[in-house]
Design a protein around this motif. Structure first.
Motif, PDB file in Angstrom:
ATOM      1  N   HIS A 129      10.316 -11.018   2.459  1.00 56.25           N
ATOM      2  CA  HIS A 129       9.022 -11.575   2.877  1.00 56.25           C
ATOM      3  C   HIS A 129       8.180 -10.593   3.671  1.00 56.25           C
ATOM      4  O   HIS A 129       7.092 -10.930   4.136  1.00 56.25           O
ATOM      5  N   LEU A 130       8.663  -9.355   3.792  1.00 52.29           N
ATOM      6  CA  LEU A 130       7.812  -8.283   4.281  1.00 52.29           C
ATOM      7  C   LEU A 130       6.989  -7.684   3.142  1.00 52.29           C
ATOM      8  O   LEU A 130       6.097  -6.869   3.381  1.00 52.29           O
ATOM      9  N   LEU A 131       7.294  -8.072   1.908  1.00 52.66           N
ATOM     10  CA  LEU A 131       6.586  -7.581   0.735  1.00 52.66           C
ATOM     11  C   LEU A 131       5.520  -8.585   0.314  1.00 52.66           C
ATOM     12  O   LEU A 131       5.755  -9.798   0.354  1.00 52.66           O
ATOM     13  N   PRO A 132       4.346  -8.130  -0.097  1.00 47.82           N
ATOM     14  CA  PRO A 132       3.341  -9.070  -0.606  1.00 47.82           C
ATOM     15  C   PRO A 132       3.881  -9.939  -1.745  1.00 47.82           C
ATOM     16  O   PRO A 132       3.522 -11.107  -1.860  1.00 47.82           O
ATOM     17  N   ASP A 133       4.743  -9.364  -2.576  1.00 46.28           N
ATOM     18  CA  ASP A 133       5.404 -10.131  -3.632  1.00 46.28           C
ATOM     19  C   ASP A 133       6.909 -10.115  -3.377  1.00 46.28           C
ATOM     20  O   ASP A 133       7.611  -9.171  -3.756  1.00 46.28           O
ATOM     21  N   ASP A 158       0.858  -1.174   0.000  1.00 49.10           N
ATOM     22  CA  ASP A 158       0.000   0.000   0.000  1.00 49.10           C
ATOM     23  C   ASP A 158       0.897   1.227   0.000  1.00 49.10           C
ATOM     24  O   ASP A 158       1.588   1.501   0.978  1.00 49.10           O
ATOM     25  N   ARG A 159       0.903   2.001  -1.084  1.00 45.62           N
ATOM     26  CA  ARG A 159       1.807   3.135  -1.203  1.00 45.62           C
ATOM     27  C   ARG A 159       1.393   4.306  -0.315  1.00 45.62           C
ATOM     28  O   ARG A 159       2.083   5.315  -0.258  1.00 45.62           O
ATOM     29  N   ARG A 160       0.299   4.181   0.409  1.00 43.44           N
ATOM     30  CA  ARG A 160      -0.059   5.231   1.366  1.00 43.44           C
ATOM     31  C   ARG A 160       0.804   5.164   2.616  1.00 43.44           C
ATOM     32  O   ARG A 160       0.773   6.074   3.439  1.00 43.44           O
ATOM     33  N   GLY A 161       1.565   4.081   2.765  1.00 41.24           N
ATOM     34  CA  GLY A 161       2.485   3.995   3.889  1.00 41.24           C
ATOM     35  C   GLY A 161       2.065   2.969   4.914  1.00 41.24           C
ATOM     36  O   GLY A 161       0.978   2.381   4.844  1.00 41.24           O
ATOM     37  N   PRO A 162       2.909   2.728   5.913  1.00 44.20           N
ATOM     38  CA  PRO A 162       2.654   1.671   6.891  1.00 44.20           C
ATOM     39  C   PRO A 162       1.576   2.050   7.888  1.00 44.20           C
ATOM     40  O   PRO A 162       1.389   3.222   8.235  1.00 44.20           O
ATOM     41  N   ASP A 163       0.856   1.051   8.359  1.00 45.36           N
ATOM     42  CA  ASP A 163      -0.078   1.202   9.470  1.00 45.36           C
ATOM     43  C   ASP A 163       0.720   0.977  10.751  1.00 45.36           C
ATOM     44  O   ASP A 163       1.070  -0.152  11.090  1.00 45.36           O
ATOM     45  N   LEU A 164       1.033   2.048  11.470  1.00 47.11           N
ATOM     46  CA  LEU A 164       1.925   1.957  12.622  1.00 47.11           C
ATOM     47  C   LEU A 164       1.227   1.513  13.896  1.00 47.11           C
ATOM     48  O   LEU A 164       1.895   1.162  14.873  1.00 47.11           O
TER      49      LEU A 164
END
Length: 421
Positions: free
Chosen positions: A294-298, A156-162
């Protein structure tokens, strides 16, 4: 023109004086094929590190033709204990003076002094693979670098959910010098293979000390947990690349990332991968089993661009090295350690359990015979004794001893050295 040398070499190897430091540093530049002129800024910045007795030079008259430096260091053993180390850097031989044994003379001198001083190990990061094995060093950690194709990540290019309370802030270099050392100490306590970092390096990495006029200040991003604890620090720079259709194609290059928790690591990678205009991220050197892909969806969006050995270790005190680390299993291993230099050889019985370890000299029959450099490769838990047996670099004296050694020595996560020196 490279000059042939005679068999009667009058080159003198000795510790340098402070007055000879500029000439020594010039020789470092020559040895590393840099411009053979030292800028005043670099000379002044590096002069503050000078320590009598720990800078060696080979001199032909007043001209320095080979260099060697060691410094006080700590290395993290498996389990978190800091052991004393002889950090080695600045090793060069001028092209006109190769193959004369100058490195051997400098190395033998330094390792003997380090042994007498009581250092447990010596360390270095090797520019060339084939040089240091003959001095008893073995590759003990490795590193990998990735290039991330951001459009393919699926993030999600809106950034991380902290989550509630956690935050990421951009800070200046003064703040980094305040919060960085304590974070680094927490990270290295939990990271076998990590090394200590002095104030000089923090100043260098934040621009307080500059070696030349090419310094560009990076962005510094800090991750704070909900309770305000600093758990992550990211330093990165971004280029200025645009496509023909006026589309941003910028690359963010990581200079350093220090994280003491997986939450900080996840958040800072997601943050960097969501910065507007950035379409590619270059990670810089990371642990070979880094969480990143593996922190990436792909995970395929992260492509390995470099994979190599990193920290090399030379064991000087077998007993203290093996007793300094922890072991998850329980058992006994008898090692015949071969050390042609005579610094750490012998036969040792290692008894380990989760409660601790004991290593003593013994006359019992050996389970494994190995060079001190191979023991260094096994010490931090990264290498496999079974693999070294298959390669012919370790000899099994008892059937199955390699598997037994792996059960005791290998670790669940791979060791890593976050620093270059």
């Amino acid at each position: 023109m490279v000059r042939a040398h005679s068999h009667t070499d009058s080159t003198k190897v000795r510790p340098i004086t402070e007055a000879e430091f500029p000439e020594w540093l010039r020789a470092v530049h020559v040895g590393f094929l840099r411009e053979p002129v030292v800028a005043e800024a670099e000379l002044e910045a590096r002069r503050s590190q000078f320590e009598p007795g720990r800078y060696l030079g080979a001199f032909e008259g007043d001209r320095c033709v080979a260099t060697f430096r060691s410094f006080e260091q700590e290395v993290t053993a498996v389990g978190g204990e800091f052991v004393t180390a002889d950090g080695i850097t600045g090793v060069t031989v001028t092209a006109t003076h190769r193959r004369r044994g100058l490195l051997t003379r400098m190395m033998n001198h330094d390792l003997a002094v380090a042994k007498e001083r009581g250092d447990v190990v010596a360390t270095l990061i090797a520019a060339e693979y084939r040089i240091y094995g003959r001095y008893g060093f073995g590759p003990a950690t490795s590193a990998a670098e990735w290039s991330i194709d951001l459009p393919r990540t699926g993030l999600d290019r809106r950034g991380p959910d902290l989550g509630a309370g956690a935050r990421i802030d951009l800070v200046g270099p003064d703040e980094v010098r305040k919060i960085g050392p304590e974070l680094h100490d927490r990270l290295r306590r939990a990271t076998p293979g990590a090394v200590s970092r002095g104030d000089w390096l923090w100043q260098l990495k934040t621009g307080a000390l500059r070696l030349d006029s090419k310094w560009t200040e990076p962005f510094f991003a800090v991750y704070r947990a909900a309770d305000g604890t600093v758990e992550g620090l990211l330093a990165y720079e971004v280029d200025d690349t645009w496509g023909d259709a006026k589309q941003p194609l910028n690359t963010a290059s990581v200079r350093a990332m220090l994280c003491s928790t997986p939450a900080a690591e996840r958040a800072l990678w997601h943050y960097l991968c969501s910065v507007d205009w950035v379409t590619q991220v270059k990670t810089g050197p990371r642990a070979p089993d880094d969480l990143l892909p593996h922190l990436l969806p792909d995970p395929r969006a992260a492509r390995i661009t470099t994979q190599s050995d990193w920290l090399w270790v030379r064991i000087l005190d077998v007993v203290r090295a093996l007793e300094s680390r922890t072991y998850e299993g329980e058992g006994t291993l008898v090692l015949e350690v071969v050390d042609p230099a005579g610094l750490a050889g012998g036969r040792y019985r290692l008894d380990v359990s989760p409660a601790g370890a004991s290593c003593t000299a013994t006359t019992e029959s050996a389970d494994l015979t190995l060079d001190v450099g191979e023991l260094a490769a096994l010490w931090l838990g990264d290498e496999s004794a079974v693999r070294l047996v298959a390669l012919g670099r370790v000899q099994e004296e008892q059937a199955g001893a390699g598997r037994g050694a792996d059960a005791l020595l290998r670790t669940s996560r791979r060791p890593w050295c976050p620093d270059m020196f």
